[in-house]
Write an enzyme that holds these catalytic residues in place. Structure first.
Site, PDB file in Angstrom:
ATOM      1  N   GLN A  44       0.862  -1.191   0.000  1.00 44.07           N
ATOM      2  CA  GLN A  44       0.000   0.000   0.000  1.00 44.07           C
ATOM      3  C   GLN A  44       0.891   1.230   0.000  1.00 44.07           C
ATOM      4  O   GLN A  44       1.768   1.354   0.861  1.00 44.07           O
ATOM      5  CB  GLN A  44      -0.901   0.008   1.250  1.00 44.07           C
ATOM      6  CG  GLN A  44      -1.803   1.229   1.314  1.00 44.07           C
ATOM      7  CD  GLN A  44      -2.447   1.430   2.699  1.00 44.07           C
ATOM      8  OE1 GLN A  44      -2.436   2.522   3.243  1.00 44.07           O
ATOM      9  NE2 GLN A  44      -3.008   0.360   3.265  1.00 44.07           N
ATOM     10  N   ASP A  96     -12.154   8.613   5.411  1.00 39.80           N
ATOM     11  CA  ASP A  96     -11.986   8.833   3.968  1.00 39.80           C
ATOM     12  C   ASP A  96     -13.317   8.631   3.255  1.00 39.80           C
ATOM     13  O   ASP A  96     -14.360   8.522   3.877  1.00 39.80           O
ATOM     14  CB  ASP A  96     -10.944   7.855   3.396  1.00 39.80           C
ATOM     15  CG  ASP A  96      -9.585   8.012   4.087  1.00 39.80           C
ATOM     16  OD1 ASP A  96      -9.313   9.099   4.615  1.00 39.80           O
ATOM     17  OD2 ASP A  96      -8.825   7.033   4.080  1.00 39.80           O
ATOM     18  N   MET A 291      17.104 -21.614  39.218  1.00 39.06           N
ATOM     19  CA  MET A 291      16.449 -20.392  39.661  1.00 39.06           C
ATOM     20  C   MET A 291      17.296 -19.247  39.124  1.00 39.06           C
ATOM     21  O   MET A 291      18.407 -19.037  39.590  1.00 39.06           O
ATOM     22  CB  MET A 291      16.407 -20.313  41.197  1.00 39.06           C
ATOM     23  CG  MET A 291      15.918 -21.562  41.938  1.00 39.06           C
ATOM     24  SD  MET A 291      14.692 -22.541  41.101  1.00 39.06           S
ATOM     25  CE  MET A 291      13.385 -22.619  42.244  1.00 39.06           C
ATOM     26  N   CYS A 447       3.269 -22.650  44.037  1.00 44.10           N
ATOM     27  CA  CYS A 447       4.392 -22.334  43.148  1.00 44.10           C
ATOM     28  C   CYS A 447       5.036 -23.612  42.632  1.00 44.10           C
ATOM     29  O   CYS A 447       5.424 -23.723  41.462  1.00 44.10           O
ATOM     30  CB  CYS A 447       5.442 -21.503  43.879  1.00 44.10           C
ATOM     31  SG  CYS A 447       4.747 -20.038  44.657  1.00 44.10           S
TER      32      CYS A 447
HETATM   33 MG    MG Z   1      -6.927   7.244   5.742  1.00 40.77          MG
END
Ligand code: MG
Ligand code: 3NM
Length: 521
Positions: A44, A96, A291, A447
């Site tokens: 684009q 637009d 760890m 845990c």
């Molecule tokens: Mg636009």
């Protein structure tokens, strides 16, 4: 034109930008050609500042390039430019020209894409005949600062779920907004709704701002292609809800056995109070604990075939950096990461930490008690319009439903622990009543369960749900056996008995298969 329109590959969509901050002093036509050579599939041309004549000139040059590679060129907003130089179509934003008007002007063969950031905008665009949608803004981006809605991967998922767009629907869909190599696979994964996925992603700066646009496009393209095997396998293909519990549980002993002899790495980022106990539990089950919160070694550790446990405990800013770096490293190689959102909903700081973690990477398992899971379910990186009260779940049906929905939303395994444990991958759900009350009387039991489940995921990679179930059963059956021992008279003597039974279960899992009590689907 018509022929290109029907065979567009939307996977890697490049939107151009000619501002100095992004393009620098590179030549846009060269950038586009190199990007296509690297794997860009749609282009684009977007320029918000140039004069019409200059735009037509650049667009024509870009078109010469895109045509050479059979890649469609679309023009942002400017139908006049598109008509003047004959590009394949346009992309129009909400501010637009209307899609219907654009169609009248450009005709049926033009590709017309529309930006949508909500279900309503998406539905309208589809009704108006858009050929594809660009949805977002996924994450806030410096490239376009006037974006109105930051919708996160959850917002993408909502649009894919509700509208006729995405891979399983009739109108293709790409996501846009701060997508780059560090998050592209996660965006593809976390936005999916069932088998309906994004057709691709659109990027500006990840390619245009790169020094080497071809290399940048190639990296993104390879990440897109390798995303499925790394992430989509949360639920293996053709999985149905659980009906045959016995059949499922019958697979558990062999998984426990292979885990017991695996010495699989279990990498823990956890608080100091529980480190010693968690490491002992890992060793007893057959894993090798480490760890470490050192950012610099996370990428090396991630490559050793193990799993990472993030125990949110006391998340100082420094720790949070370790957590996100660890996640990125394990996500990059598709290795399992388990989140234990300790105290998740208790304070604003913890709620924010949960949000940051959810937005920074992908978890294979989220494990917590009811409060923690509710808080994760309530946390979202979507800008909410209304109040976002975390869903409350009081009945067992509600808990099971909450766990399943969170698993579906995050595309991971969710475990809610409690007297009854609820486990789901979004398709399969089980509730398990195993365990011992002593687990609530010793520190680090939750845990340690997280660490065990994580290492099971690293061993039994083909089915994460089954792996998590096997890890849970190992842990809870050992607790029951420890509690039943003559030498267990309270929490203190429970701990050594439990470590012994964790070890012994791994050595001798043949004693009648699973010990599952009361499992509910
Ligand atoms: Mg636009
Ligand atoms: N449109 P980057 S966000 C052109 O949300 C554009 O509609 C957006 O740039 C939208 O990939 C955006 O550099 C810019 O973050 C995306």
């Amino acid at each position: 034109r018509a022929s290109l329109k029907n065979q567009v590959d939307w996977s890697l969509y490049l939107v151009t930008d000619s501002t100095a901050a992004i393009l620098g002093d590179k030549d846009i036509v060269q950038v586009v050609e190199q990007a296509i050579q690297g794997g860009v599939t749609v282009v684009q041309y977007r320029d918000k500042h140039a004069d019409t004549g200059a735009m037509i000139d650049v667009a024509t040059k870009l078109h010469n390039v895109t045509q050479k590679y059979n890649v469609p060129l679309l023009i942002n907003d400017r139908l006049d430019v598109c008509q003047a130089m004959g590009a394949e179509g346009v992309h129009i934003g909400q501010d637009d020209m209307d899609c219907t008007q654009a169609r009248k002007l450009l005709g049926p063969d033009a590709i017309i894409g529309v930006t949508a950031s909500s279900e309503d905008e998406a539905r309208k665009a589809i009704e108006d005949g858009a050929d594809y949608l660009g949805i977002g803004t996924t994450f806030a981006t410096p490239t376009k600062t006037d974006t109105k809605h930051i919708i996160g991967t959850q917002g993408l998922q909502q649009i894919l779920a509700a509208c006729d767009t995405g891979t399983e629907k009739s109108v293709p869909c790409v996501a846009i907004g701060s997508i780059n190599a560090s998050n592209i696979q996660r965006v593809l994964h976390q936005s999916a709704y069932g088998s309906n996925r994004l057709n691709g992603v659109a990027v500006v700066s990840a390619i245009v701002a790169a020094i080497d646009s071809q290399a940048a496009a190639k990296t993104l393209s390879e990440l897109i292609k390798s995303a499925p095997e790394k992430f989509y396998a949360a639920v293996p293909p053709n999985i149905q809800p659980v009906t045959d519990l016995k059949g499922l549980m019958a697979q558990v002993p062999s998984i426990i056995k292979s885990h017991a002899s695996s010495s699989v790495l279990c990498h823990n980022m956890t608080n100091t109070v529980v480190q010693n106990f968690v490491a002992n539990v890992c060793l007893a089950t057959g894993a090798s604990p480490i760890m470490s919160e050192i950012i610099a070694e996370a990428p090396d550790l991630a490559k050793l075939g193990g799993a990472l446990v993030i125990n949110m405990g006391t998340a100082t800013p420094e720790k949070l950096n370790s957590f996100t770096a660890g996640m990125r490293a394990y996500n990059a190689v598709g290795a399992p990461v388990l989140l234990d959102p300790v105290g998740g909903g208790a304070t604003a700081h913890r709620r924010n930490t949960v949000k940051t973690l959810l937005a920074s990477g992908f978890f294979s398992v989220i494990k917590g008690n009811e409060n923690e899971i509710s808080s994760v379910a309530g946390a979202s990186n979507v800008q909410q319009r209304g109040v976002d009260s975390g869903p409350s779940a009081s009945t067992s049906e509600e808990k099971a439903d909450l766990v399943k929905r969170l698993a579906q939303r995050e595309h991971c395994i969710v475990l809610m622990t409690g007297e009854t444990d609820y486990l789901s991958d979004g398709v399969r759900s089980v509730a398990i009543n195993n365990g011992s009350p002593y687990l609530g009387k010793i520190t680090g039991a939750g845990c340690a369960l997280g660490a065990v489940i994580a290492s099971y995921l690293a061993v039994h990679r083909e089915d994460k749900f089954l792996a998590a179930l096997a890890g849970m059963m190992h842990y809870e059956m050992a607790a029951e056996r420890a509690e039943a021992r003559q030498d267990c008279n309270g929490p203190g003597s429970f701990i050594p008995a439990f470590l012994d039974e964790l070890y012994l279960l791994g050595q001798d899992v043949c004693s009648g298969g699973s010990g599952a009590k009361d499992m509910i689907v």
